[in-house]
Scaffold this active site. Sequence first.
Site, mmCIF file in Angstrom:
data_model
loop_
_atom_site.group_PDB
_atom_site.id
_atom_site.type_symbol
_atom_site.label_atom_id
_atom_site.label_comp_id
_atom_site.label_asym_id
_atom_site.label_seq_id
_atom_site.Cartn_x
_atom_site.Cartn_y
_atom_site.Cartn_z
ATOM 1 C CB ILE A 117 -0.973 -0.015 1.198
ATOM 2 C CG1 ILE A 117 -2.140 -1.113 1.042
ATOM 3 C CG2 ILE A 117 -1.618 1.237 1.507
ATOM 4 C CD1 ILE A 117 -2.826 -1.296 2.279
ATOM 5 C CG ASP A 167 10.256 -0.063 3.946
ATOM 6 O OD1 ASP A 167 9.020 0.069 3.561
ATOM 7 O OD2 ASP A 167 10.745 -1.078 4.571
ATOM 8 C CG ASP A 176 12.681 0.150 13.841
ATOM 9 O OD1 ASP A 176 11.421 0.472 13.984
ATOM 10 O OD2 ASP A 176 13.095 -0.839 14.320
ATOM 11 C CB VAL A 177 8.161 4.094 12.627
ATOM 12 C CG1 VAL A 177 8.606 4.310 10.805
ATOM 13 C CG2 VAL A 177 7.457 2.308 12.495
ATOM 14 C CG ASN A 226 1.505 1.955 4.568
ATOM 15 O OD1 ASN A 226 0.429 1.535 4.479
ATOM 16 N ND2 ASN A 226 2.485 1.415 4.028
ATOM 17 C CB SER A 236 -6.259 -3.297 10.153
ATOM 18 O OG SER A 236 -6.837 -4.476 9.686
ATOM 19 C CE1 TYR A 239 -2.160 -5.745 11.291
ATOM 20 C CE2 TYR A 239 -4.245 -6.316 11.231
ATOM 21 C CZ TYR A 239 -3.120 -5.885 10.610
ATOM 22 O OH TYR A 239 -3.252 -5.025 9.234
ATOM 23 C CE LYS A 246 -2.443 -2.013 11.692
ATOM 24 N NZ LYS A 246 -1.722 -1.144 10.983
ATOM 25 C CB THR A 283 -0.471 -7.886 -0.514
ATOM 26 O OG1 THR A 283 -0.690 -8.787 0.620
ATOM 27 C CG2 THR A 283 -1.317 -6.540 -0.141
#
Length: 259
Positions: free
Chosen positions: A14, A33, A55-56, A82, A133, A146, A150, A181
Site C-alpha cells: 500500500i 522503510d 525503524d519507526v 503506513n 485495519s 494486531y 489497530k 497483496t
Amino acid sequence: MTKTAIITGAARGIGLATTDILLSQGWQVAMVDRDGGALADAINTRTNVHGIDCDVSDPVAVDGMVTETLRHFGRIDALINNAGVADFGPIEATDFSRWKTVMETNLDGVFLCSQAAIPALKKTKGAIVNIASISGLRASTLRVAYGTSKAAVIQLTLQQAAELGEYGVRANTVCPGPVRTKLAMAVHSQDIIDAYHDAIPLNRYGTENEIGEVIAFLVSDKASYMTGQTIAVDGGFEATGVGLPSLRKTTETADEMGE
C-alpha cells in the site's frame, strides 16, 4: 509550490502504491522503510523521491527521519503512517515479546512519527493519514495484538484530530479490508479466499491502488473539511457484520421462489 509527503512502509504494498499515486499528482515523497534493500530498489526507478532507512519504533531514528525530510525537501505537507507488522496467533500463544513487537511498530511508530512531524505540519496546515485495519473495527480470531494495535491507532487519530484541528492540521484513519497483496495470496488458502469473498459484499479482495487512492484523497485539498474520520476501504466487509453468507443463501432462495 510542490507538496511533500512522508510515507512510512513505502517500499512495497500500500505504501508503494500510494507513493506512485501521489507522484502522478505532482507530489514529492520521502519514502521511509526499514528494509534498505527493498527501499533502494523502489527509489532507483522513481523521481522526486528521497529514500530514508528508518525503524519507526526508534524515537531517535524517527527524529532523524523528519529532520532529513526537511533538509532534502524543505517542507512536510502530509504524513502517511503506513508502516506495520502482522502477527497472528491465539491469545494464549501470544507472549509479551510478540505483543510488544506489534505495538512498537503499529502503535508506537504512528505516535512517534506524528509527534516528530507536527511542527512542520503546523506550518503547512498539513494532513496525517494513519493506516489502521478492518481488524481495528471488528474482532476476529488470532488477532489479539494486531487488532488491538489497530483499534488504538483509530483512537490515536481521534486525539490528533481533536488537538491539532485548531492549527489547521487534519488527521484521518483508513482501515483496509482484505487486500490482494503478494503476501496475502501466498498465505491465504483457497478456503480462506472463498470465505472472504463470501463475506464481502463486493465479493473480492481490494487492491493496493484502491487503498492508495483513498489515502491520496484524504491528504488532498479535496478533503479539506474532513478530520477525525475512520474510513473502511473494505468492499463493505465491516458494514455487513456477521451472517452474510447465510443471508445470501436466503436471498438466493427467495429469488428462485420469486421466479
